[in-house]
Scaffold this motif. Structure first.
Motif, PDB file in Angstrom:
ATOM      1  N   UNK A   1      14.168 -12.874  12.134  1.00 39.07           N
ATOM      2  CA  UNK A   1      15.322 -13.041  12.763  1.00 39.07           C
ATOM      3  C   UNK A   1      16.626 -12.567  11.876  1.00 39.07           C
ATOM      4  N   UNK A   2      17.616 -13.176  11.678  1.00 43.02           N
ATOM      5  CA  UNK A   2      18.928 -12.733  11.200  1.00 43.02           C
ATOM      6  C   UNK A   2      18.947 -13.419   9.652  1.00 43.02           C
ATOM      7  N   UNK A   3      18.455 -14.705   9.487  1.00 37.44           N
ATOM      8  CA  UNK A   3      18.538 -15.540   8.324  1.00 37.44           C
ATOM      9  C   UNK A   3      19.795 -16.123   8.329  1.00 37.44           C
ATOM     10  N   UNK A   4      20.563 -16.267   7.170  1.00 39.40           N
ATOM     11  CA  UNK A   4      21.547 -17.282   6.844  1.00 39.40           C
ATOM     12  C   UNK A   4      22.889 -16.741   6.690  1.00 39.40           C
ATOM     13  N   UNK A   5      24.015 -17.270   7.059  1.00 39.01           N
ATOM     14  CA  UNK A   5      25.391 -17.076   6.474  1.00 39.01           C
ATOM     15  C   UNK A   5      25.552 -18.136   5.460  1.00 39.01           C
ATOM     16  N   UNK A   6      25.343 -17.913   4.456  1.00 33.96           N
ATOM     17  CA  UNK A   6      25.451 -18.610   3.128  1.00 33.96           C
ATOM     18  C   UNK A   6      24.738 -19.788   3.436  1.00 33.96           C
ATOM     19  N   UNK A   7      24.987 -20.880   2.559  1.00 28.07           N
ATOM     20  CA  UNK A   7      24.512 -22.207   2.783  1.00 28.07           C
ATOM     21  C   UNK A   7      25.132 -23.029   3.859  1.00 28.07           C
ATOM     22  N   UNK A   8      25.971 -22.411   4.439  1.00 27.05           N
ATOM     23  CA  UNK A   8      26.832 -23.021   5.687  1.00 27.05           C
ATOM     24  C   UNK A   8      26.368 -23.057   6.884  1.00 27.05           C
ATOM     25  N   UNK A   9      25.557 -21.774   7.151  1.00 32.49           N
ATOM     26  CA  UNK A   9      25.126 -21.645   8.734  1.00 32.49           C
ATOM     27  C   UNK A   9      23.847 -20.834   8.734  1.00 32.49           C
ATOM     28  N   UNK A  10      22.959 -21.037   9.532  1.00 36.16           N
ATOM     29  CA  UNK A  10      21.672 -20.017   9.889  1.00 36.16           C
ATOM     30  C   UNK A  10      21.600 -19.870  11.203  1.00 36.16           C
ATOM     31  N   UNK A  11      20.934 -18.743  11.449  1.00 33.34           N
ATOM     32  CA  UNK A  11      20.899 -18.411  13.025  1.00 33.34           C
ATOM     33  C   UNK A  11      19.393 -18.763  13.302  1.00 33.34           C
ATOM     34  N   UNK A  12      19.116 -19.718  14.105  1.00 33.25           N
ATOM     35  CA  UNK A  12      17.877 -19.921  14.417  1.00 33.25           C
ATOM     36  C   UNK A  12      16.786 -19.289  15.064  1.00 33.25           C
ATOM     37  N   UNK A  13      17.442 -18.446  16.097  1.00 31.99           N
ATOM     38  CA  UNK A  13      16.606 -17.548  16.776  1.00 31.99           C
ATOM     39  C   UNK A  13      15.318 -17.943  17.563  1.00 31.99           C
TER      40      UNK A  13
END
Ligand SMILES: [Zn+2]
Length: 406
Positions: free
Chosen positions: A232-244
């Motif tokens: 899927x799309x991985x992480x937006x830094x340590x702050x957020x991830x895209x669960x997919x």
């Protein structure tokens, strides 16, 4: 042999989706070994079914955000992925900036634009693009293109009222680029950015493959393929991830449910299951497979590609339906007879998932995705607890009957 009970199939899928979409898997991307963990998870499921998993490695370039994606307005911290989203092509900018607003009133002011371009403002200023009031699609596109043209010189903020939809891209601007909720910003605000990208060249991804041999003397020399992408799309830094969760933990869960079924009750044809990597990065895993097929493509009787299998309250779309009318007829006949999903929506060719390269290579295939339910897509809300799985068992029955009928 007893058929698997419906609630067991759905329960197991629920668990698979919850696992793959959990924080531990980091959005199955390019940060914190998220993709690797998902790969190991799927391989373990294949092994548990008694099929020795095979791996197929390929490399590609991805822009990633491994540590920090933080933004503040006048010192007030914003929520990553909710109040703002980092642009997939974003570069790095780390300080507090004054803002220069470009909007419908001044975006044709050549002197202003030239001034921004010609002076090195990268350490002091951020360009804020406010498209409000620009309504024609052409002007909007031009406005956005202009915004991004700044991004090698100085950081850029694009104000937006649209749903955030993230992606993975193979290149990056020099400076940070973000999209921000347009209601948060007012002129004169300072913008703090702590955004750090890393363009990973030659990132190694692997497709995971398992085979369940067929039972028929002749047919077992041919293949039915069931495929689903697990990246899927991985992480937006340590702050957020895209669960997919829907995209595409749900498709992987369906593929594994079918794998479990055919391990118990082998088909006449030999079944090949492929979990593709690199789909979100531009269908690179499936392209690599079609160029380096482990089982001859000309011996594939049919391929079923599964993506977005988590809803279905409004039915199921079948891509390539118009190319293969006989198989479509069979699929709809099963659906009518067994009274499974609400509707089967017929669609022609589309390059929107991994079946694309197989279609190009002359392999007969369908790509199916469910309709209705959650609107979350490529964002922080595509979570396991958002997925109804209301049609999951009906879809499972539809696919088993379809594959058995080929
Ligand atoms: Zn997908």
């Amino acid at each position: 042999m007893l058929p698997s009970r419906a609630q067991d199939v759905v329960k197991k899928a629920e668990k698979t989706i919850a696992d793959l979409a959990s924080p531990e898997f980091h959005g199955r991307g390019y940060v914190n070994d998220g993709l690797k963990k998902a790969e190991a998870y799927i391989a373990a499921r294949f092994s548990a079914g008694g099929a020795e998993p095979r791996f197929q490695a390929f490399t590609h370039t991805v822009n990633t955000f491994p540590d920090s994606v933080r933004v503040s307005l006048n010192g007030k911290k914003l929520r990553t992925g909710v109040d703002f989203m980092v642009h997939p092509n974003s570069g790095t900018s780390q300080r507090v900036f004054e803002s220069i607003v470009i909007n419908r009133n001044n975006f044709t002011d050549i002197d202003l634009l030239r001034n921004i371009y010609q002076n090195d403002l990268s350490r002091t200023h951020v360009v804020v693009l406010d498209p409000k009031g620009i309504t024609s699609p052409d002007s909007l596109m031009e406005f956005r293109a202009m915004a991004l043209a700044f991004a090698n010189n100085l950081p850029v903020v694009i104000l937006s009222s649209d749903k955030f939809t993230w992606s993975v891209l193979p290149d990056a601007y020099r400076r940070a680029v973000i999209e921000m909720r347009d209601t948060l910003f007012t002129e004169g605000m300072s913008i703090g950015m702590n955004i750090h990208n890393e363009l990973k060249r030659d990132f190694k991804s692997r497709n995971v493959i398992a085979v369940v041999p067929g039972t028929h003397r002749k047919k077992k020399k041919k293949f039915l393929m069931v495929t689903a992408h697990y990246d899927h799309l991985g992480r937006m830094g340590s702050e957020a991830y895209i669960p997919g969760a829907n995209d595409n933990a749900s498709g992987v869960a369906m593929m594994l449910a079918l794998f479990d079924h055919y391990v118990q009750q082998p088909a006449e044809y030999t079944l090949v299951f492929v979990a593709f990597a690199g789909e979100e990065a531009g269908l690179v895993g499936s392209k690599f497979y079609t160029e380096n097929a482990l089982y001859p493509l000309e011996k594939v009787r049919f391929l079923l590609n599964l993506d977005l299998q988590g809803t279905g309250d409004e039915g199921l779309t079948v891509v390539n339906a118009t190319l293969f009318p006989d198989e479509l007829k069979m699929l709809t006949a099963i659906n009518d007879r067994e009274d499974l999903v609400a509707k089967i929506k017929v669609r022609g060719e589309a390059g929107n998932s991994d079946h694309y390269w197989f279609t190009k290579a002359g392999v007969r295939c369908f790509f199916t995705y469910t309709l209705g339910g959650t609107k979350a897509y490529h964002d922080v809300n595509d979570r396991a607890d958002q997925l109804p799985l209301s049609e999951f068992n009906d879809l499972y029955r539809l696919y088993v009957a379809f594959l058995d009928g080929l």
